[in-house]
Design an enzyme around this catalytic site. Structure first.
Site, PDB file in Angstrom:
ATOM      1  N   ARG A 166      -1.304  -7.145 -56.507  1.00  0.00           N
ATOM      2  CA  ARG A 166      -0.595  -5.943 -56.014  1.00  0.00           C
ATOM      3  C   ARG A 166      -1.273  -4.658 -56.499  1.00  0.00           C
ATOM      4  O   ARG A 166      -0.598  -3.700 -56.888  1.00  0.00           O
ATOM      5  CB  ARG A 166       0.882  -5.950 -56.454  1.00  0.00           C
ATOM      6  CG  ARG A 166       1.684  -7.121 -55.995  1.00  0.00           C
ATOM      7  CD  ARG A 166       1.900  -7.126 -54.469  1.00  0.00           C
ATOM      8  NE  ARG A 166       2.750  -8.251 -54.115  1.00  0.00           N
ATOM      9  CZ  ARG A 166       2.262  -9.455 -53.822  1.00  0.00           C
ATOM     10  NH1 ARG A 166       0.956  -9.678 -53.803  1.00  0.00           N
ATOM     11  NH2 ARG A 166       3.085 -10.436 -53.512  1.00  0.00           N
ATOM     12  N   SER A 237      10.343  -5.692 -52.665  1.00  0.00           N
ATOM     13  CA  SER A 237      10.444  -5.940 -54.108  1.00  0.00           C
ATOM     14  C   SER A 237      10.275  -4.620 -54.850  1.00  0.00           C
ATOM     15  O   SER A 237       9.307  -3.902 -54.609  1.00  0.00           O
ATOM     16  CB  SER A 237       9.341  -6.889 -54.565  1.00  0.00           C
ATOM     17  OG  SER A 237       9.415  -8.077 -53.837  1.00  0.00           O
ATOM     18  N   GLU A 332       6.977  -1.310 -58.333  1.00  0.00           N
ATOM     19  CA  GLU A 332       5.948  -1.542 -57.303  1.00  0.00           C
ATOM     20  C   GLU A 332       5.782  -0.359 -56.347  1.00  0.00           C
ATOM     21  O   GLU A 332       4.655   0.081 -56.110  1.00  0.00           O
ATOM     22  CB  GLU A 332       6.274  -2.831 -56.531  1.00  0.00           C
ATOM     23  CG  GLU A 332       5.162  -3.233 -55.596  1.00  0.00           C
ATOM     24  CD  GLU A 332       5.455  -4.524 -54.849  1.00  0.00           C
ATOM     25  OE1 GLU A 332       5.399  -5.585 -55.470  1.00  0.00           O
ATOM     26  OE2 GLU A 332       5.727  -4.453 -53.642  1.00  0.00           O
TER      27      GLU A 332
HETATM   28  P1  FAD Z   1       3.522   3.444 -46.976  1.00  0.00           P
HETATM   29  O1  FAD Z   1       4.779   3.100 -47.673  1.00  0.00           O
HETATM   30  O2  FAD Z   1       3.563   4.487 -45.928  1.00  0.00           O
HETATM   31  O3  FAD Z   1       2.430   3.839 -48.069  1.00  0.00           O
HETATM   32  C1  FAD Z   1       2.237   3.044 -49.202  1.00  0.00           C
HETATM   33  C2  FAD Z   1       1.107   3.652 -50.048  1.00  0.00           C
HETATM   34  O4  FAD Z   1      -0.120   3.559 -49.339  1.00  0.00           O
HETATM   35  C3  FAD Z   1       1.309   5.141 -50.336  1.00  0.00           C
HETATM   36  O5  FAD Z   1       0.795   5.418 -51.591  1.00  0.00           O
HETATM   37  C4  FAD Z   1       0.481   5.834 -49.262  1.00  0.00           C
HETATM   38  O6  FAD Z   1       0.058   7.113 -49.676  1.00  0.00           O
HETATM   39  C5  FAD Z   1      -0.680   4.864 -49.131  1.00  0.00           C
HETATM   40  N1  FAD Z   1      -1.274   4.852 -47.805  1.00  0.00           N
HETATM   41  C6  FAD Z   1      -0.652   4.605 -46.628  1.00  0.00           C
HETATM   42  N2  FAD Z   1      -1.545   4.616 -45.621  1.00  0.00           N
HETATM   43  C7  FAD Z   1      -2.750   4.886 -46.185  1.00  0.00           C
HETATM   44  C8  FAD Z   1      -4.070   5.023 -45.674  1.00  0.00           C
HETATM   45  N3  FAD Z   1      -4.341   4.884 -44.374  1.00  0.00           N
HETATM   46  N4  FAD Z   1      -5.068   5.305 -46.549  1.00  0.00           N
HETATM   47  C9  FAD Z   1      -4.836   5.420 -47.877  1.00  0.00           C
HETATM   48  N5  FAD Z   1      -3.611   5.314 -48.401  1.00  0.00           N
HETATM   49  C10 FAD Z   1      -2.577   5.034 -47.576  1.00  0.00           C
HETATM   50  N6  FAD Z   1       4.674  -5.905 -49.805  1.00  0.00           N
HETATM   51  C11 FAD Z   1       3.977  -7.031 -50.100  1.00  0.00           C
HETATM   52  O7  FAD Z   1       2.911  -6.971 -50.734  1.00  0.00           O
HETATM   53  N7  FAD Z   1       4.422  -8.265 -49.730  1.00  0.00           N
HETATM   54  C12 FAD Z   1       5.584  -8.416 -49.051  1.00  0.00           C
HETATM   55  O8  FAD Z   1       5.946  -9.546 -48.724  1.00  0.00           O
HETATM   56  C13 FAD Z   1       6.354  -7.261 -48.752  1.00  0.00           C
HETATM   57  N8  FAD Z   1       7.544  -7.367 -48.137  1.00  0.00           N
HETATM   58  C14 FAD Z   1       8.291  -6.254 -47.898  1.00  0.00           C
HETATM   59  C15 FAD Z   1       9.539  -6.408 -47.272  1.00  0.00           C
HETATM   60  C16 FAD Z   1      10.322  -5.309 -47.013  1.00  0.00           C
HETATM   61  C17 FAD Z   1      11.670  -5.490 -46.352  1.00  0.00           C
HETATM   62  C18 FAD Z   1       9.864  -4.005 -47.346  1.00  0.00           C
HETATM   63  C19 FAD Z   1      10.686  -2.798 -47.027  1.00  0.00           C
HETATM   64  C20 FAD Z   1       8.636  -3.847 -47.976  1.00  0.00           C
HETATM   65  C21 FAD Z   1       7.833  -4.974 -48.252  1.00  0.00           C
HETATM   66  N9  FAD Z   1       6.575  -4.867 -48.876  1.00  0.00           N
HETATM   67  C22 FAD Z   1       5.846  -5.999 -49.146  1.00  0.00           C
HETATM   68  C23 FAD Z   1       6.051  -3.545 -49.264  1.00  0.00           C
HETATM   69  C24 FAD Z   1       5.355  -2.770 -48.105  1.00  0.00           C
HETATM   70  O9  FAD Z   1       5.821  -3.195 -46.860  1.00  0.00           O
HETATM   71  C25 FAD Z   1       3.832  -2.937 -48.140  1.00  0.00           C
HETATM   72  O10 FAD Z   1       3.311  -2.416 -49.334  1.00  0.00           O
HETATM   73  C26 FAD Z   1       3.154  -2.240 -46.945  1.00  0.00           C
HETATM   74  O11 FAD Z   1       1.782  -2.528 -46.932  1.00  0.00           O
HETATM   75  C27 FAD Z   1       3.339  -0.714 -46.964  1.00  0.00           C
HETATM   76  O12 FAD Z   1       2.891  -0.226 -45.724  1.00  0.00           O
HETATM   77  P2  FAD Z   1       3.315   1.196 -45.193  1.00  0.00           P
HETATM   78  O13 FAD Z   1       2.484   1.498 -44.001  1.00  0.00           O
HETATM   79  O14 FAD Z   1       4.771   1.270 -45.007  1.00  0.00           O
HETATM   80  O15 FAD Z   1       2.859   2.115 -46.414  1.00  0.00           O
HETATM   81  P1  NAP Z   2      10.336 -16.787 -54.069  1.00  0.00           P
HETATM   82  O1  NAP Z   2       9.841 -17.763 -53.086  1.00  0.00           O
HETATM   83  O2  NAP Z   2      11.781 -16.785 -54.447  1.00  0.00           O
HETATM   84  O3  NAP Z   2       9.460 -16.897 -55.410  1.00  0.00           O
HETATM   85  C1  NAP Z   2       9.731 -16.035 -56.524  1.00  0.00           C
HETATM   86  C2  NAP Z   2       8.434 -15.502 -57.064  1.00  0.00           C
HETATM   87  O4  NAP Z   2       7.688 -16.597 -57.569  1.00  0.00           O
HETATM   88  C3  NAP Z   2       7.606 -14.852 -55.993  1.00  0.00           C
HETATM   89  O5  NAP Z   2       7.629 -13.476 -56.200  1.00  0.00           O
HETATM   90  C4  NAP Z   2       6.233 -15.463 -56.088  1.00  0.00           C
HETATM   91  O6  NAP Z   2       5.223 -14.572 -56.542  1.00  0.00           O
HETATM   92  C5  NAP Z   2       6.362 -16.536 -57.143  1.00  0.00           C
HETATM   93  N1  NAP Z   2       5.970 -17.842 -56.573  1.00  0.00           N
HETATM   94  C6  NAP Z   2       6.745 -18.702 -55.866  1.00  0.00           C
HETATM   95  N2  NAP Z   2       6.054 -19.821 -55.576  1.00  0.00           N
HETATM   96  C7  NAP Z   2       4.825 -19.654 -56.098  1.00  0.00           C
HETATM   97  C8  NAP Z   2       3.658 -20.454 -56.117  1.00  0.00           C
HETATM   98  N3  NAP Z   2       3.623 -21.672 -55.541  1.00  0.00           N
HETATM   99  N4  NAP Z   2       2.553 -19.970 -56.719  1.00  0.00           N
HETATM  100  C9  NAP Z   2       2.558 -18.752 -57.299  1.00  0.00           C
HETATM  101  N5  NAP Z   2       3.639 -17.954 -57.316  1.00  0.00           N
HETATM  102  C10 NAP Z   2       4.762 -18.390 -56.726  1.00  0.00           C
HETATM  103  O7  NAP Z   2       9.939 -15.304 -53.606  1.00  0.00           O
HETATM  104  P2  NAP Z   2      10.621 -14.326 -52.570  1.00  0.00           P
HETATM  105  O8  NAP Z   2      11.146 -13.169 -53.317  1.00  0.00           O
HETATM  106  O9  NAP Z   2      11.517 -15.080 -51.645  1.00  0.00           O
HETATM  107  O10 NAP Z   2       9.368 -13.821 -51.761  1.00  0.00           O
HETATM  108  C11 NAP Z   2       8.593 -14.718 -50.999  1.00  0.00           C
HETATM  109  C12 NAP Z   2       7.206 -14.156 -50.812  1.00  0.00           C
HETATM  110  O11 NAP Z   2       7.290 -12.899 -50.112  1.00  0.00           O
HETATM  111  C13 NAP Z   2       6.503 -13.853 -52.130  1.00  0.00           C
HETATM  112  O12 NAP Z   2       5.147 -14.151 -51.998  1.00  0.00           O
HETATM  113  C14 NAP Z   2       6.710 -12.365 -52.328  1.00  0.00           C
HETATM  114  O13 NAP Z   2       5.635 -11.735 -53.021  1.00  0.00           O
HETATM  115  C15 NAP Z   2       6.765 -11.859 -50.893  1.00  0.00           C
HETATM  116  N6  NAP Z   2       7.620 -10.660 -50.816  1.00  0.00           N
HETATM  117  C16 NAP Z   2       7.124  -9.509 -51.340  1.00  0.00           C
HETATM  118  C17 NAP Z   2       7.864  -8.351 -51.259  1.00  0.00           C
HETATM  119  C18 NAP Z   2       7.308  -7.050 -51.774  1.00  0.00           C
HETATM  120  O14 NAP Z   2       7.844  -5.996 -51.459  1.00  0.00           O
HETATM  121  N7  NAP Z   2       6.245  -7.059 -52.544  1.00  0.00           N
HETATM  122  C19 NAP Z   2       9.123  -8.363 -50.669  1.00  0.00           C
HETATM  123  C20 NAP Z   2       9.601  -9.569 -50.195  1.00  0.00           C
HETATM  124  C21 NAP Z   2       8.843 -10.722 -50.259  1.00  0.00           C
HETATM  125  P3  NAP Z   2       4.403 -13.577 -55.584  1.00  0.00           P
HETATM  126  O15 NAP Z   2       5.290 -12.417 -55.384  1.00  0.00           O
HETATM  127  O16 NAP Z   2       3.210 -13.281 -56.409  1.00  0.00           O
HETATM  128  O17 NAP Z   2       4.070 -14.297 -54.325  1.00  0.00           O
END
Ligand code: FAD
Ligand code: NAP
Length: 337
Positions: A166, A237, A332
């Site tokens: 991340r 998250s 995050e």
């Molecule tokens: P923004 O929120 O608009 O921006 C995020 C950051 O990136 C800011 O700092 C912004 O300045 C910068 N930025 C945006 N565009 C550019 C660009 N073109 N160049 C340089 N910088 C830029 N994240 C995960 O990793 N895994 C997930 O599974 C995941 N699930 C999510 C589920 C939900 C319901 C929500 C609400 C969020 C989730 N996220 C997840 C977080 C988020 O969706 C991601 O980080 C996504 O990539 C953000 O995209 P955005 O376009 O909305 O970025």
């Molecule tokens: P989950 O399946 O309940 O698992 C809990 C956490 O354990 C996750 O965050 C995941 O880490 C880790 N995990 C589970 N199985 C794993 C494996 N086999 N090896 C390594 N790590 C493992 O998680 P969840 O909350 O429902 O989310 C599911 C997936 O969606 C995850 O990958 C999570 O990152 C992603 N997600 C991300 C966001 C966001 O905003 N960043 C929001 C929603 C969902 P990791 O997070 O490193 O995968």
């Protein structure tokens, strides 16, 4: 054509927390020429700059000073390489989820585990998005950036993006680069990643192992578990899963035998959601914000919440986790300003 700046633009629909927020000035960037024009305008009138895609990883304050620039560069190009590989170049403004859907329809695989992550392609490398065992760094060949220092665009190879869990060079140096395009190396042959338990469980109960089936399963699981930002504001998250040393993990494991953790490098990644849940925060509500009732890692806005309230709630949770587990949680999403 010169850039059109709008004044006092509401950002409520442009941040998935749904916070009331006003941009002093707002502009859409649809091309590299627009970026050059913005840069010239900032030379004349220096102001803070926030780049925004879909606003799904941002916690905005009520007033956003300076310029908010939405990166809206479009484009999707596919180049067949030797073997079954396909080089796909996507504009930063393309929507992430619909891009995966479109590639799947064309028989191009590799991004399906990251289905339904909100936001735009340009933000994906910023925090090296990941889900269900695949991180975007695993599929990126190079990232095209506009460098504010050098005033020009060039490609950064994957190895130069300093991708980590991340994290990336883009997240560590927000003011250095604007991402214009992202180039992926994908495949016409399915290489399904099914390491995460919800996918393995689904396979045991009959799920076919194919990219389309994984895409569908990921969408279904996410819809069951996560709040839809259109209905309940959130930024996914709220905390990263902390990575601790082997010895810290062993100490914690002795104290909490059920702790959920996964090997990560030389240490262990702890499931922050599990720790928050153990401390009874799930469903907790304070003022207009709270902890989602099904997913303790997700903080939500019940409608009247704001940045101050989220900050206060996050502080209470972090302190509790620090006191109880001795682990420091890291937030995050990005707070701005
Ligand atoms: P923004 O929120 O608009 O921006 C995020 C950051 O990136 C800011 O700092 C912004 O300045 C910068 N930025 C945006 N565009 C550019 C660009 N073109 N160049 C340089 N910088 C830029 N994240 C995960 O990793 N895994 C997930 O599974 C995941 N699930 C999510 C589920 C939900 C319901 C929500 C609400 C969020 C989730 N996220 C997840 C977080 C988020 O969706 C991601 O980080 C996504 O990539 C953000 O995209 P955005 O376009 O909305 O970025
Ligand atoms: P989950 O399946 O309940 O698992 C809990 C956490 O354990 C996750 O965050 C995941 O880490 C880790 N995990 C589970 N199985 C794993 C494996 N086999 N090896 C390594 N790590 C493992 O998680 P969840 O909350 O429902 O989310 C599911 C997936 O969606 C995850 O990958 C999570 O990152 C992603 N997600 C991300 C966001 C966001 O905003 N960043 C929001 C929603 C969902 P990791 O997070 O490193 O995968």
């Amino acid at each position: 054509m010169s850039l059109v700046f709008q004044r006092n633009v509401p950002l409520k629909a442009l941040n998935t927390f749904g916070f009331d927020s006003i941009a002093e000035r707002f502009v859409r960037l649809e091309s590299v020429d627009d970026i050059h024009a913005l840069h010239a305008s900032l030379d004349e009138n220096p102001s803070p700059l926030l780049l925004i895609g879909g606003g799904s990883n941002l916690v905005l304050g009520r007033q956003v000073p300076g310029v908010v620039a939405q990166v809206a560069i479009a484009g999707i190009e596919c180049e067949e390489l030797d073997g079954d590989r396909v080089r796909v170049t996507l504009g930063a403004g393309e929507e992430w989820h619909s891009s995966i859907e479109s590639l799947l329809r064309q028989g191009i695989y590799g991004l399906e585990n990251m289905a339904l992550i909100p936001g735009c392609v340009g933000a994906a490398p910023v925090q090296n998005i990941g889900a269900y065992g695949v991180e975007v760094k695993d599929r990126i060949e190079a990232v095209e950036v506009y460098d504010w220092q050098q005033r020009r665009c060039f490609w950064l190879k994957n190895a130069d993006c300093e991708f980590a869990y991340r994290d990336s060079v883009f997240k560590r140096h927000y003011d250095r680069y604007l991402i214009t395009r992202v180039r992926f190396l994908l495949s016409r042959v399915a290489e399904c990643v099914v390491t995460y338990k919800p996918l393995r469980d689904a396979i045991e109960t009959g799920l076919e192992v194919s990219p389309q089936a994984i895409f569908d399963a990921v969408c279904r699981i996410r819809r069951e578990k996560l709040p839809d930002p259109v209905v309940l504001g959130n930024a996914g998250s709220f905390f990263k899963n902390p990575v601790v040393s082997m010895s810290q993990y062993e100490t914690l494991k002795a104290k909490c035998p059920n702790i959920v953790a996964y090997a990560e490098g030389d240490g262990f990644k702890l499931a922050a959601g599990w720790m928050i849940d153990q401390r009874g925060w799930k469903g907790f509500r304070q003022e207009g914000v709270g902890v989602h009732e099904h997913q303790a890692l997700v903080l939500v806005n019940y409608g009247e919440g704001d940045r101050r309230q989220i900050e206060a709630l996050a502080g209470m949770i972090s302190e509790d986790i620090q006191v109880h587990f001795g682990v420091q949680l890291e937030i995050e999403p990005r707070f701005y300003p």
